[in-house]
Design a protein around this motif. Structure first.
Motif, PDB file in Angstrom:
ATOM      1  N   GLY A 621       0.779  -1.193   0.113  1.00  0.00           N
ATOM      2  CA  GLY A 621       0.048   0.150   0.125  1.00  0.00           C
ATOM      3  C   GLY A 621       0.863   1.201  -0.088  1.00  0.00           C
ATOM      4  O   GLY A 621       0.247   2.399   0.071  1.00  0.00           O
ATOM      5  N   LEU A 797      -3.455  -3.721  -0.306  1.00  0.00           N
ATOM      6  CA  LEU A 797      -4.414  -3.005  -1.169  1.00  0.00           C
ATOM      7  C   LEU A 797      -5.653  -3.924  -1.657  1.00  0.00           C
ATOM      8  O   LEU A 797      -6.650  -3.709  -1.847  1.00  0.00           O
ATOM      9  CB  LEU A 797      -3.610  -2.896  -2.730  1.00  0.00           C
ATOM     10  CG  LEU A 797      -2.809  -1.360  -2.417  1.00  0.00           C
ATOM     11  CD1 LEU A 797      -2.353  -1.025  -3.917  1.00  0.00           C
ATOM     12  CD2 LEU A 797      -3.715  -0.198  -1.759  1.00  0.00           C
ATOM     13  N   ALA A 835      -4.690   4.885  -3.635  1.00  0.00           N
ATOM     14  CA  ALA A 835      -5.268   4.095  -4.673  1.00  0.00           C
ATOM     15  C   ALA A 835      -6.679   4.618  -5.066  1.00  0.00           C
ATOM     16  O   ALA A 835      -7.754   4.280  -4.625  1.00  0.00           O
ATOM     17  CB  ALA A 835      -5.343   2.652  -4.050  1.00  0.00           C
TER      18      ALA A 835
END
Length: 936
Positions: A621, A797, A835
């Protein structure tokens, strides 16, 4: 003005106070050479002119040898205004001022009666010019002549009765005592401000180098120390313009002092007076006196007690060295080599001088250069390559020297390969192999191993395997160490083919046995890393842990000299840890190898190491750092010498861009990673590049293009993909089919994921996504298991994506508070990671949940809210609900903007609404997957 806005505002504030109060002011702008004083003063001069001030700017070094040069240069800028003022003066004063401005005045004009004559007429001129205000900017006052400083002191002791701002720029390390006295002896009427300029911050340097990769910016920041002048020279250090500023500093030096600094540059950036004295053949006292002048001018600096000095920066040393006459430089290098040989200096100390003065066929010099190059090859391959190249250039081509030349070519090829110069290295080693005898076998085989490494990087896999097998067949049983190295290379090559016959593991096991018996740590690390990666790729990361732990222990204990020959081992160990989801271990090993390769200039494996590091960062991440790392890998492969490097770097850049929502850029990079001629993927890394291309197409709204990539990857069985990647493929293909509302096909891919990894988290995620659309009441269990599995494996993620699916599943069970918590937490975490696409999905689901509209259970496909929308109309309505404009919707769906407008007008009519906000309100009340729109 990057990094200088605050300083500029401070100068502007001084001007504001002058214009408001009329109180004369002095601002001292100080700092090291190149720090940006002149640029700042130039910018301030433009600002002052825009505010109706009369501006006179002068540089003390502009008229060397001219008395009152700084003032003459300043008033020359306002020559027309000065001429107008002088026209009204009495003849005697006008002539005196003219002599001052021309530097033709007599010495007593300045010094008599405390400098009264010159000061008086300059006072009058300043008062006449300061209407409404005068800004006098004097730069480089550390070079000012005594008369200029005397006149400045007089102006400051008895300031003119005028709105007068003096801005004085100088290097604080070189401030003359007279200037210091002038400032401290100023009148109490004059306000004083001091503006010291510090080096730029790393962020400021990043603004100046916006086109460079982040790692390149960091490296340039480190080498320049944040000094913008040095930064500019590092970018263009071979250009005459870059050296001009430094060479200007040599102009006022007396010839003996200039000769001293140029001789010091011959020795190196750091030097000692004993060797310098021998080069100059002058008394030590004379050399020390010259060095004192150079220290005063801050060209060199003392570095230790005694007689050791260093140029203030390597770019200064380079500029001074390049300015020397070629013939003189050669002579001085010869003297330095003789002096160092007499001292008993090492080959490494002597090699820089031998390199510059060696003559053709000088065998002693060739031997010394080769010895020095071998000593630094592990940690400085660029220096090694330069010395090997010089030795090869002066070595004759006689028949008796053919084999020594071939050996030297092999060593040069190895150094060039380490620097990433693959084509040149390949040509050299192939030329050497045509000459090198088969005996001794080790020497010939080492050249073959080098050729194999280079050719594999260039994409010539088939010919590489043939060459290695032929070399291996020609070895005797006594050459087991050489055979082990060849087998290790063969096994490495098998990683880049679709062959799964077990030969790679067998060869590596045999090589490992030899490495252990002979205690060759580098070969052990390579073999263990290879075995771990082979097993992890075949078994989905769940095997090879014992081998991997042993390899990691060896790698962790390596110092630089060992690590230089084990960067391939670091690569295999790191990827083994990635496949086994040991992310922190992978990052630790990749960072160690990347730091070493960057610091020493080993570029052969650096792009591949950066790709592995970026992949691990992405999974954790850490998207910003992953992007920095991937972009630098792309930068290093820009010359396309290494085909494998291009594929890996571009694919990794695309994967990061997908996660960050840069779909257009991602698609471009993914295509670049997969354009090389092929019928289908031939190895697991090419298969990974294809998977990333499919992911980029799906992210851009092209689900059919995503599904089409499967055929290029070898078909639905994905034969070249590693075992751990197949569930990831199938989960992605599940999403693609769901985007097309083909739920049966989506269920098929989810079942495929479960068949290759029955209890795997990615298989559970695929199943949960299908169930959300087909049987929402059963989706919670798989979604919860997906979250738990992905979180435990450290896939941040993917775990957050699974939480979005879990939130939607909870929603369908009417657990609205739990659903809201999951979606809010997932969205916040995804936003923090950067993201963009997944965070947008989380927000969209939260908006739908926030509507809290009553729902009536009904059969799938029986929505009572949107009964009439076609599939395309529902797509467009959903995108309107996300806040996209017609143009963005058209780009997302690859249709014309007019087509979007047509469909949207029908949506308005069918929903009975009149604007986009109303469409969004209706859409957000409709549960995802609750309605199955009728076909278009």
């Amino acid at each position: 003005m990057a990094g200088r806005r605050a300083a500029l505002e401070s100068l502007e504030n001084s001007l504001t106070q002058l214009q408001a109060t009329g109180t004369p002011r002095v601002v001292l702008v100080t700092g090291d050479p190149g720090v940006g004083k002149t640029a700042l003063l130039g910018e301030f001069a433009d600002t002052a002119r825009s505010r109706d001030a009369v501006v006179a700017t002068g540089r003390a070094g502009a008229s060397l040898g001219t008395s009152l040069g700084a003032f003459a240069d300043a008033f020359d800028e306002q020559r027309e205004l000065v001429r107008t003022v002088l026209a009204d003066w009495p003849r005697e004063r006008r002539e005196r001022m003219t002599r001052i401005l021309r530097g033709e005045h007599a010495r007593h004009d300045v010094t008599a009666a405390g400098g009264q004559p010159a000061r008086r007429v300059v006072h009058e001129l300043v008062e006449a010019l300061a209407r409404p205000s005068l800004v006098l900017i004097l730069d480089d006052l550390h070079l000012a002549d005594p008369d200029s400083l005397e006149l400045l002191a007089g102006l400051l002791r008895r300031p003119p009765r005028a709105r007068f701002l003096a801005v004085l720029g100088y290097r604080d390390r070189q401030v003359p005592e007279r200037l210091r006295t002038a400032v401290h002896g100023r009148s109490e009427r004059i306000a004083l401000d001091h503006l010291p300029l510090a080096p730029l911050s790393e962020q400021d340097v990043g603004l100046l180098l916006a086109d460079a990769t982040a790692l390149r910016r960091r490296e340039l920041y480190r080498r320049s120390g944040g000094n913008p002048g040095y930064l500019r020279m590092l970018l263009t250090e071979r250009s005459p313009e870059a050296r001009a500023g430094i060479l200007d500093e040599l102009v006022p030096l007396a010839p003996p002092v200039r000769r001293t600094v140029q001789a010091a540059a011959i020795i190196g950036c750091e030097f000692d007076t004993e060797l310098l004295t021998r080069l100059l053949e002058e008394p030590e006292n004379a050399v020390l006196a010259a060095l004192g002048e150079l220290v005063h001018r801050d060209i060199v600096r003392p570095v230790a007690a005694g007689h050791h000095f260093v140029f203030r920066h390597p770019v200064v040393h380079r500029a001074v060295y390049d300015a020397g006459d070629l013939a003189w430089r050669v002579e001085m290098h010869a003297r330095a080599e003789e002096a160092l040989r007499t001292r008993g200096a090492s080959a490494i100390e002597r090699a820089p001088h031998v390199e510059q003065c060696i003559r053709f066929a000088e065998s002693e010099g060739v031997d010394l250069l080769c010895t020095a190059a071998r000593s630094v090859a592990a940690t400085e391959p660029a220096r090694a390559a330069a010395w090997f190249r010089t030795a090869l250039r002066v070595l004759p081509r006689g028949a008796g020297l053919a084999v020594p030349r071939a050996r030297l070519q092999t060593e040069l090829a190895r150094a060039l390969a380490d620097r990433g110069r693959l084509h040149e290295a390949r040509e050299l080693v192939h030329e050497a192999l045509r000459v090198l005898p088969r005996e001794p076998a080790a020497e010939h085989a080492e050249a073959v191993v080098l050729a194999a490494t280079v050719q594999r990087m260039l994409g010539a896999r088939e010919e590489t395997e043939v060459m290695l097998r032929r070399e291996l067949d020609g070895l005797s049983q006594q050459d087991e160490v050489v055979a082990a190295a060849l087998k290790c290379q063969l096994a490495a090559g098998q990683l880049y083919t679709a062959c799964h016959d077990g030969s790679a593991a067998r060869w590596t096991e045999e090589a490992l046995g030899v490495a252990r018996r002979t205690d060759r740590r580098a070969l052990q690390a390579s073999c263990l890393g290879l075995l771990a990666l082979i097993e992890a790729a075949e078994c989905g990361g769940r095997a090879g842990n014992g081998r991997l732990a042993e390899a990691a222990r060896i790698l962790d204990g390596m110092l630089d000299d060992e690590l230089a020959g084990s960067l391939d081992a670091a690569l295999w160990i790191g990827w083994s840890e990635i496949l086994g989801c040991a992310w922190e271990d992978a990052l630790r090993h990749f960072r160690k190898a990347v730091d070493f390769a960057t610091r020493t200039g080993h570029l052969l494996y650096l792009p591949h190491l950066l790709v592995g590091q970026s992949y691990a960062l992405l999974a954790r991440g850490e998207l910003a750092e992953a992007q920095i790392t991937a972009e630098h890998a792309v930068h290093l492969t820009a010359d396309a010498e290494c085909l494998e490097g291009v594929i890996n770097a571009r694919a990794m850049q695309a994967l990061v861009d997908v996660a960050r929502g840069r779909t257009d850029r991602a698609l471009e990079a993914a295509v670049a990673a997969t354009v090389h001629p092929r019928h289908s993927a031939s190895n697991w890394k090419e298969a990974m590049a294809l998977r990333i291309l499919a992911e980029a197409r799906l992210a851009s709204g092209d689900h059919e293009g995503c599904l089409a990539v499967v055929s290029e990857a070898g078909g639905p069985d994905l034969p070249t993909a590693d075992a751990g990647s197949r569930p990831v493929w199938y989960e992605m293909l599940t999403r693609a089919e769901l985007s097309a509302e083909r739920y049966a096909r989506a269920a098929h891919w989810a079942a495929r994921a479960a068949s290759v990894d029955p209890a795997g988290a990615m298989a559970e995620l695929a199943r949960a996504q299908v169930l959300v659309h087909t049987d929402p009441g059963q989706a919670c269990g798989p979604a919860e298991r997906a979250v738990a599995g992905l979180e435990s494996s450290g896939r941040v993620l993917d775990a957050l994506r699974a939480r979005i699916v879990l939130g939607v599943a909870l929603w369908h069970q009417d657990r609205f508070d739990d659903a809201a918590r999951e979606l809010k937490a997932a969205g916040a975490a995804l936003d923090q990671c950067g993201a963009v696409l997944s965070a947008r999905t989380a927000r969209q689901e939260r908006r739908r949940l926030a509507a809290r509209a009553p729902r009536t259970r009904g059969p799938i496909g029986g929505s009572e809210i949107l009964p009439a929308l076609t599939s395309r109309e529902r797509q467009i309505a959903d995108l309107v609900g996300e806040g996209l404009t017609n143009r963005l919707i058209a780009r997302r769906l690859h249709i014309a903007e007019k087509t979007v407008e047509m469909h949207l007008s029908r949506v308005f009519a069918k929903l009975g609404v009149s604007n986009r906000a109303a469409v969004a309100a209706v859409i957000t009340r409709e549960p995802p997957g609750w309605a199955t729109p009728r076909p278009a």
